[in-house]
Scaffold this motif. Structure first.
Motif, short mmCIF file in Angstrom:
data_model
loop_
_atom_site.label_atom_id
_atom_site.label_comp_id
_atom_site.label_asym_id
_atom_site.label_seq_id
_atom_site.Cartn_x
_atom_site.Cartn_y
_atom_site.Cartn_z
N PRO A 148 0.79 -1.24 0.00
CA PRO A 148 0.00 0.00 0.00
C PRO A 148 0.82 1.29 0.00
O PRO A 148 0.29 2.35 -0.29
CB PRO A 148 -0.83 -0.12 1.29
N THR A 149 2.14 1.18 0.30
CA THR A 149 2.93 2.42 0.29
C THR A 149 3.30 2.83 -1.15
O THR A 149 3.78 3.93 -1.38
CB THR A 149 4.24 2.25 1.09
N ARG A 150 3.09 1.94 -2.10
CA ARG A 150 3.42 2.28 -3.50
C ARG A 150 2.31 3.18 -4.07
O ARG A 150 1.39 2.70 -4.74
CB ARG A 150 3.53 1.01 -4.32
N THR A 151 2.41 4.46 -3.80
CA THR A 151 1.37 5.40 -4.26
C THR A 151 1.92 6.46 -5.22
O THR A 151 1.15 7.05 -5.98
CB THR A 151 0.73 6.13 -3.07
N THR A 152 3.21 6.72 -5.17
CA THR A 152 3.74 7.85 -5.97
C THR A 152 3.88 7.47 -7.44
O THR A 152 4.35 6.37 -7.77
CB THR A 152 5.10 8.31 -5.41
N ILE A 153 3.46 8.40 -8.28
CA ILE A 153 3.63 8.22 -9.72
C ILE A 153 4.68 9.22 -10.20
O ILE A 153 4.60 10.41 -9.88
CB ILE A 153 2.29 8.41 -10.46
N ILE A 154 5.66 8.72 -10.92
CA ILE A 154 6.71 9.60 -11.45
C ILE A 154 6.34 9.99 -12.88
O ILE A 154 5.93 9.15 -13.69
CB ILE A 154 8.09 8.90 -11.40
N SER A 155 6.47 11.28 -13.14
CA SER A 155 6.17 11.82 -14.47
C SER A 155 7.33 12.75 -14.86
O SER A 155 8.36 12.77 -14.18
CB SER A 155 4.83 12.57 -14.41
N ARG A 156 7.18 13.47 -15.96
CA ARG A 156 8.25 14.38 -16.39
C ARG A 156 7.78 15.83 -16.34
O ARG A 156 6.61 16.11 -16.63
CB ARG A 156 8.69 14.08 -17.83
N TRP A 157 8.69 16.73 -16.02
CA TRP A 157 8.40 18.15 -16.21
C TRP A 157 8.05 18.39 -17.67
O TRP A 157 8.65 17.78 -18.57
CB TRP A 157 9.60 19.03 -15.81
#
Ligand SMILES: Cc1ncc(COP(=O)(O)O)c(C=O)c1O
Length: 467
Positions: A148-157
């Motif tokens: 459940p700690t896997r919540t962050t989504i990485i994207s690009r500027w």
């Protein structure tokens, strides 16, 4: 073939403009500016690659509407499919353990286009909603999977993923974040693979490797156990048609696999032939776990979008009971019927292969003829999406008004307006003129597009020197 059989209606354009200013709030616009202009340009009809406005002016549509009218305008076949479906069943939902024939048929058709890699399809209405679905789906997936700690989504500027709260948050446009107190928590941004803008003095392959490495660095900074997914457009469209080095996506995919992070392709622009394959990831040779699509799915004839998902995710989601997400118009039967007929057209007329083998390479060569122009820093294109970088000194990425790369911003609109005045609809993103014409564009129309950009650059030169 595209054809316009209906005679256009005679509109009272002056009255429509008055009503536009009085009552209509257009999307992504400065409403005071529209009022000062006396109302927006009223586009009344279109055929093939040409749009026609209320004053009877014909413009070559270098943007396929808004990166979407891949099959071109005037497709009577799509109008007839819509009319037939409206008469038979204009609407029914998928909330009540119910579904309509066109919805099922389209889901299976999309699954087939992914060569079986993404066989499950969730429908939405817009590209933004497709990405909202991504966000809720991947976070829910990790929770059900016991992480459940896997919540962050990485994207690009400088990425664009839409205009809803999730879309703007996933996107990397700082000027959009400023409106609405965004991004929401749990979204992290890393550098974009924009060689001309941010890597100009570096070797392109090394720059691409560094941009991929930034993703790994961010994963390690956040802790892999907190990262749900990485999302990216195969080619960034609204960010300025940023075509990454051919090694970038393979490196990104390897990093995601290394840390067990889901890879999400936002194919809202790149999908349905824009890059010469059904989907952009097929060009770059990677396989996403989730894919968002919209725009070219129906060639813009009706609003519909989809989120396609890999089996390993769906199997986990099936363990969680109801997925309490979806929209009244998820899988709308009329939009679905039109989308499938549109896919039929793209396939039947060979428009994807033509983009890859003929019109795409032709656009590369035609744009390259602009490289001798003193205002052009770079031309680039892939399939039928392209860009022309405007610079103040040839051989550099210096911008008018000062700065380099991402700086500037005043020159682009001047050249764009000069293009429009000469009968070509293109878009300016900062000081980059971008194009994304219908996939039916002819060689003669590509020549016209490039000649018009050259004429617009020539005509704008004095104004740019004054910046
Ligand atoms: C890559 C990408 N994702 C998402 C969106 C949002 O789509 P929509 O405007 O249909 O919500 C866009 C729109 O341009 C887009 O280019």
């Amino acid at each position: 073939m595209a054809s316009q059989t209906l005679a256009p209606r005679n509109y009272d354009i002056a009255e429509l403009k008055r009503l536009d200013v009085a009552h209509h709030l257009p999307a992504q616009q400065d409403w005071q500016l529209i009022e000062d202009m006396g109302g927006s340009t009223i586009v009344t009809h279109a055929d093939g690659c040409t749009i026609i406005d209320g004053e009877g002016r014909r413009l070559l549509d270098g943007m396929a509407g808004l990166w979407c009218v891949n099959a071109g305008y005037g497709r009577n076949e799509l109008a007839e499919v819509a009319a037939r479906q409206m008469r038979e069943l204009p609407f029914y939902n998928t909330f009540f353990k119910t579904v309509t024939p066109p919805t099922v048929s389209l889901a299976a058709r999309i699954a087939g286009l992914t060569a079986g890699t993404l066989p499950h399809v969730f429908f939405n209405t817009s590209g933004s909603e497709a990405n909202d679905t991504v966000l809720r789906m991947v976070r829910h997936y990790w929770k059900l999977k016991g992480e459940p700690t896997r919540t962050t989504i990485i994207s690009r500027w400088n990425a664009y993923h839409g205009s809803t709260v999730a879309g703007v948050s996933l996107g990397g446009m700082r000027f959009m974040h400023e409106q609405g107190d965004l991004p929401i928590p749990g979204v992290a941004h890393v550098r974009q693979p924009y060689w001309f803008g941010e890597g100009f003095d570096q070797d392109p392959a090394q720059f691409a490797a560094a941009c991929a490495q930034a993703i790994e660095d961010k994963i390690l900074e956040l802790g892999p156990e907190n990262v749900a997914a990485f999302i990216g457009e195969p080619v960034q469209g609204a960010g300025g048609v940023i075509i990454p080095h051919e090694t970038y996506w393979l490196a990104v995919a390897a990093i995601c696999r290394k840390y067990g992070i889901l890879l999400v392709a936002d194919e809202v622009i790149c999908g349905f032939g824009r890059l010469g394959q059904w989907f952009g990831h097929q060009h770059f040779g990677f396989t996403p776990d989730v894919m968002a699509m919209a725009k070219g799915l129906s060639s813009g004839y009706l609003p519909i979008s989809a989120t396609a998902v890999a089996p390993h995710i769906v199997e986990v989601l099936k363990t969680g009971g109801d997925f309490v997400h979806g929209f009244t118009y998820s899988g709308h039967p009329v939009a679905a019927a039109v989308a499938e007929a549109n896919i039929d057209i793209l396939a039947r007329e060979g428009l994807i292969a033509r983009t890859r083998d003929d019109s795409g390479p032709y656009l590369v060569r035609a744009l390259a003829t602009l490289n001798d122009h003193p205002l052009v820093g770079e031309t680039r294109s892939l399939g039928l999406i392209g860009a022309v970088e405007i610079v103040s000194e040839p051989g550099t990425n210096r911008r008018f008004g000062g700065g380099e790369g991402m700086a500037g911003g005043q020159a682009g609109p001047i050249v764009r307006d000069a293009c429009i005045a000469r009968g070509l609809m293109v878009r300016a993103i900062r000081d980059t003129i971008v194009m994304s014409p219908p996939l039916i564009i002819t060689h003669a129309e590509i020549d016209q597009l490039v000649a018009t950009i050259r004429a617009a650059l020539d005509a704008s030169h004095a104004a740019l020197l004054a910046l």
